[in-house]
Design an enzyme around this catalytic site. Structure first.
Site, PDB file in Angstrom:
ATOM      1  CD  GLU A 288      -1.268   9.829   8.301  1.00  0.00           C
ATOM      2  OE1 GLU A 288      -0.333  10.798   7.835  1.00  0.00           O
ATOM      3  OE2 GLU A 288      -0.087   8.784   9.091  1.00  0.00           O
ATOM      4  CG  HIS A 309      -8.504 -10.268 -14.475  1.00  0.00           C
ATOM      5  ND1 HIS A 309      -8.969 -11.391 -15.514  1.00  0.00           N
ATOM      6  CD2 HIS A 309      -8.110  -8.922 -14.719  1.00  0.00           C
ATOM      7  CE1 HIS A 309      -8.757 -11.112 -16.485  1.00  0.00           C
ATOM      8  NE2 HIS A 309      -9.575  -9.699 -16.485  1.00  0.00           N
ATOM      9  CE  LYS A 423       5.480   7.782  15.028  1.00  0.00           C
ATOM     10  NZ  LYS A 423       5.493   8.881  14.157  1.00  0.00           N
TER      11      LYS A 423
HETATM   12  O1  PA5 Z   1       1.322  13.095   7.025  1.00  0.00           O
HETATM   13  C1  PA5 Z   1       2.059  12.932   8.223  1.00  0.00           C
HETATM   14  O2  PA5 Z   1       1.835  14.057   9.031  1.00  0.00           O
HETATM   15  C2  PA5 Z   1       2.695  11.909   7.753  1.00  0.00           C
HETATM   16  O3  PA5 Z   1       2.173  11.243   7.703  1.00  0.00           O
HETATM   17  C3  PA5 Z   1       4.064  12.386   8.244  1.00  0.00           C
HETATM   18  O4  PA5 Z   1       4.869  12.771   6.773  1.00  0.00           O
HETATM   19  C4  PA5 Z   1       5.073  10.657   8.220  1.00  0.00           C
HETATM   20  O5  PA5 Z   1       4.906  10.584   9.594  1.00  0.00           O
HETATM   21  C5  PA5 Z   1       6.794  11.640   7.937  1.00  0.00           C
HETATM   22  O6  PA5 Z   1       6.714  11.800   9.381  1.00  0.00           O
HETATM   23  P1  PA5 Z   1       8.126  13.257   8.890  1.00  0.00           P
HETATM   24  O7  PA5 Z   1       7.996  13.769   8.280  1.00  0.00           O
HETATM   25  O8  PA5 Z   1       7.731  13.618  10.354  1.00  0.00           O
HETATM   26  O9  PA5 Z   1       9.306  12.212   9.380  1.00  0.00           O
END
Ligand code: PA5
Length: 448
Positions: A288, A309, A423
């Protein structure tokens, strides 16, 4: 810091003066992190988290756990992405796989929810909870993420049926934003015990906030040691940007150089199943943070020797666009020795008297050499022991190096604009209010 990095088996694939070439870029990115002048600087709160987390706050976390442990044998931790993986990574690494006690103390069973939307999983979880004393920790920074919000709705309804509205309130803990989001509104209205995720810490950099600390303390992890380890790393990694004196700078520099030379997949390998979720956490952190603007290394993971494996074949002889980073634990917590067998029908007597750890370690050496011969650059990250302290160091090390790598690539390592695409389509298909135009468009597209 007790963690060591070995890059010599990757540098042979790169020009001899690679450190000299990359040092100015590393200096610049290191400076941008510390002076908060780089992209996404509003989300650099994690840089000072270990040193700014007081022992008093950690005691408060431990106290909160005591109360919850008295109420519940099972704790459901609800969250996704950065609000889920950090806690799971450390719990799986440090708590015994086949026992419900840590250092003689009974610990609650930790179950995760809201990290996907599989109905069967959640239905079976609700069934299981019929016969259990349980409590919920719901974690969401935005407070609006669909997966945890749905799981929380299901579990809260179940909890309220079982304990009544009033009784259920003391069994819910919310970890969310200081001021915004639906979860914050609910927590205020229902007066749940709440913890704040700092404004300047994004989800995937939040394991050292209550997001990670509360579930970890509940599972019997020594959070003081974890933070102590992270403090050591913070001190050392802030001190200098010199590649040869800063393991995070060295890791970031070698990754960047390998990427520029065409190695765009990094395979993080472990030889210890307890580290499986640490790799999942690392994949999320790096995927990310780096994967945007059509740039970035694809972070992949393998569990060895299991995956020797399966994916081992590809690593040895598939397309040569990958490099490998091996996580090694030098000293195990136990010594398990292979017994001699008089009949030796399995032919394994040549290993009698050796420990499983020794055999595993030699499998790692042999694999590394084979992969090198197959044209795969190999980096090594060595942890002396698998403890809360060393894991705290490792977490901070990976976070720091990840931010450096984002800046070296020229991207903002603290946002995730690409996550919105799925989303938008999902909300359009589900007819979420406000998405009417997208709904029409997507339905037309599906009819074509
Ligand atoms: O690293 C990030 O920002 C994302 O992976 C969030 O942690 C994830 O989308 C969950 O978001 P939230 O804590 O707002 O529910």
């Amino acid at each position: 810091m007790d963690i060591r990095i070995q890059t010599s088996k990757a540098r042979t694939f790169l020009p001899g003066d690679i450190w000299k070439t990359l040092q100015p870029a590393v200096d610049r990115c290191h400076r941008d992190i510390l002076s908060r002048t780089g992209k996404g600087a509003d989300f650099l709160g994690w840089v000072d988290l270990p040193s700014s987390t007081s022992d008093h706050f950690l005691e408060e976390i431990n106290e909160g756990c005591k109360r919850l442990r008295e109420l519940a044998d099972v704790i459901i931790v609800i969250g996704i992405g950065g609000s889920y993986l950090g806690a799971r990574a450390v719990i799986e690494a440090l708590t015994p796989p086949f026992s419900a006690t840590v250092k003689g103390q009974k610990i609650p069973q930790i179950i995760y929810a809201g990290h996907h939307m599989d109905g069967d999983y959640h239905a079976r979880l609700l069934q299981y909870l019929e016969g259990q004393e349980y409590a919920l920790i719901v974690i969401s920074k935005s407070g609006t993420t669909t997966e945890p919000a749905l799981a929380f709705r299901l579990l809260k309804t179940h909890l309220e049926k079982k304990y009544g509205i009033k009784g259920s309130r003391r069994r819910i803990i919310a970890i969310t934003d200081r001021a915004r989001g639906a979860l914050k509104t609910m927590a205020d209205r229902e007066q749940y015990k709440s913890y704040v995720i700092p404004d300047d810490v994004g989800g995937r950099y939040s394991v050292l906030t209550p997001v990670g600390l509360l579930p970890l303390a509940l599972a019997g992890v020594d959070v003081k040691q974890l933070i102590q380890g992270a403090r050591k790393a913070e001190q050392e990694l802030k001190r200098t940007a010199e590649i040869e004196k800063n393991p995070a700078c060295e890791y970031a520099a070698i990754r960047y150089a390998l990427y520029e030379s065409g190695k765009f997949v990094e395979v993080l390998a472990n030889y210890h199943p307890g580290l499986h979720y640490l790799i999942e956490w690392w994949k999320q952190l790096y995927g990310e943070s780096e994967g945007k603007e059509f740039k970035g290394i694809f972070p992949a993971g393998v569990n060895f020797t299991t995956d020797l494996h399966s994916l081992g074949q590809y690593i040895q002889e598939g397309r040569r666009m990958l490099f490998e980073t091996v996580l090694t634990i030098e000293t195990p917590e136990t010594q398990l020795v292979i017994p001699r067998d008089e009949e030796n029908l399995d032919g394994m007597n040549f290993l009698a008297g050796k420990s499983m750890h020794e055999i595993n370690a030699l499998a790692s050496v042999g694999t590394t050499l084979a992969h090198l011969d197959g044209g795969v650059p190999v980096l090594e990250l060595i942890l002396p022991r698998l403890h809360a302290d060393t894991l705290g160091q490792l977490i901070y090390f990976f976070e720091f190096a990840c931010a450096l790598n984002g800046y070296m690539l020229g991207v903002n390592p603290f946002d995730q604009p690409g996550v919105e695409a799925y989303k938008k389509n999902m909300f359009a298909l589900l007819g979420k209010p406000g998405f009417e135009e997208e709904t029409n468009q997507i339905l037309q597209r599906l009819q074509q």
